[in-house]
Design a protein around this motif. Structure first.
Motif, mmCIF file in Angstrom:
data_model
loop_
_atom_site.group_PDB
_atom_site.id
_atom_site.type_symbol
_atom_site.label_atom_id
_atom_site.label_comp_id
_atom_site.label_asym_id
_atom_site.label_seq_id
_atom_site.Cartn_x
_atom_site.Cartn_y
_atom_site.Cartn_z
ATOM 1 N N LYS A 35 -7.215 -2.641 -3.889
ATOM 2 C CA LYS A 35 -6.721 -1.852 -5.024
ATOM 3 C C LYS A 35 -5.477 -2.503 -5.627
ATOM 4 O O LYS A 35 -5.316 -2.538 -6.842
ATOM 5 C CB LYS A 35 -6.387 -0.419 -4.589
ATOM 6 C CG LYS A 35 -7.587 0.451 -4.370
ATOM 7 C CD LYS A 35 -7.130 1.844 -3.989
ATOM 8 C CE LYS A 35 -8.263 2.820 -3.978
ATOM 9 N NZ LYS A 35 -7.789 4.200 -3.806
ATOM 10 N N THR A 38 -7.251 -0.712 0.482
ATOM 11 C CA THR A 38 -5.960 -0.509 -0.182
ATOM 12 C C THR A 38 -5.443 -1.826 -0.738
ATOM 13 O O THR A 38 -4.973 -1.885 -1.871
ATOM 14 C CB THR A 38 -4.940 0.114 0.786
ATOM 15 O OG1 THR A 38 -5.418 1.408 1.178
ATOM 16 C CG2 THR A 38 -3.571 0.260 0.144
ATOM 17 N N PHE A 77 -2.103 -2.056 5.908
ATOM 18 C CA PHE A 77 -2.942 -1.438 4.876
ATOM 19 C C PHE A 77 -4.392 -1.776 5.171
ATOM 20 O O PHE A 77 -4.698 -2.849 5.699
ATOM 21 C CB PHE A 77 -2.625 -1.981 3.478
ATOM 22 C CG PHE A 77 -1.282 -1.603 2.915
ATOM 23 C CD1 PHE A 77 -0.596 -0.483 3.353
ATOM 24 C CD2 PHE A 77 -0.704 -2.375 1.929
ATOM 25 C CE1 PHE A 77 0.645 -0.149 2.825
ATOM 26 C CE2 PHE A 77 0.525 -2.051 1.383
ATOM 27 C CZ PHE A 77 1.202 -0.927 1.837
ATOM 28 N N VAL A 81 -3.498 4.862 -6.288
ATOM 29 C CA VAL A 81 -2.929 4.344 -5.044
ATOM 30 C C VAL A 81 -1.859 5.342 -4.625
ATOM 31 O O VAL A 81 -1.067 5.792 -5.442
ATOM 32 C CB VAL A 81 -2.304 2.946 -5.256
ATOM 33 C CG1 VAL A 81 -1.594 2.471 -4.009
ATOM 34 C CG2 VAL A 81 -3.356 1.941 -5.683
ATOM 35 N N ARG A 82 -1.872 5.711 -3.360
ATOM 36 C CA ARG A 82 -0.902 6.693 -2.873
ATOM 37 C C ARG A 82 0.524 6.179 -3.024
ATOM 38 O O ARG A 82 0.793 4.990 -2.879
ATOM 39 C CB ARG A 82 -1.181 7.018 -1.404
ATOM 40 C CG ARG A 82 -2.480 7.741 -1.180
ATOM 41 C CD ARG A 82 -2.661 8.196 0.268
ATOM 42 N NE ARG A 82 -1.879 7.467 1.233
ATOM 43 C CZ ARG A 82 -2.397 6.677 2.182
ATOM 44 N NH1 ARG A 82 -3.693 6.517 2.292
ATOM 45 N NH2 ARG A 82 -1.609 6.067 3.030
ATOM 46 N N VAL A 105 2.069 4.024 -0.276
ATOM 47 C CA VAL A 105 1.722 2.608 -0.279
ATOM 48 C C VAL A 105 2.790 1.833 -1.049
ATOM 49 O O VAL A 105 3.282 0.794 -0.592
ATOM 50 C CB VAL A 105 0.315 2.386 -0.895
ATOM 51 C CG1 VAL A 105 0.058 0.915 -1.162
ATOM 52 C CG2 VAL A 105 -0.758 2.973 0.011
#
Length: 74
Positions: free
Chosen positions: A39, A36, A32, A47-48, A51
């Protein structure tokens, strides 16, 4: 309050603190970006979903061990 402000990575942070090392080791173990990882540590959404999927897969965790929904007032 919008939905993203009610989501938290608190379960994962607790798991990490008990089972792993320094926070930034997450970037080494998962590839990551530092952004990321930040976050995750600071509950900064969005956040996707990939992830979250990577965390579940990499560490053998269920989604409930990674993220949860905070009730109003928490």
């Amino acid at each position: 309050m919008n939905l993203s402000s009610r989501l938290t990575f608190e379960p994962f942070r607790i798991w990490w603190t008990i089972n792993k090392g320094p926070k930034m080791d997450l970037t080494k173990e998962t590839s990551f970006s530092p952004q990321t990882a930040s976050k995750i540590w600071k509950d900064r959404f969005p956040v996707r979903s990939d992830v979250i999927e990577t965390i579940c897969s990499e560490y053998g965790l269920s989604i409930e061990q990674v993220i949860r929904y905070k009730k109003e007032g928490e």
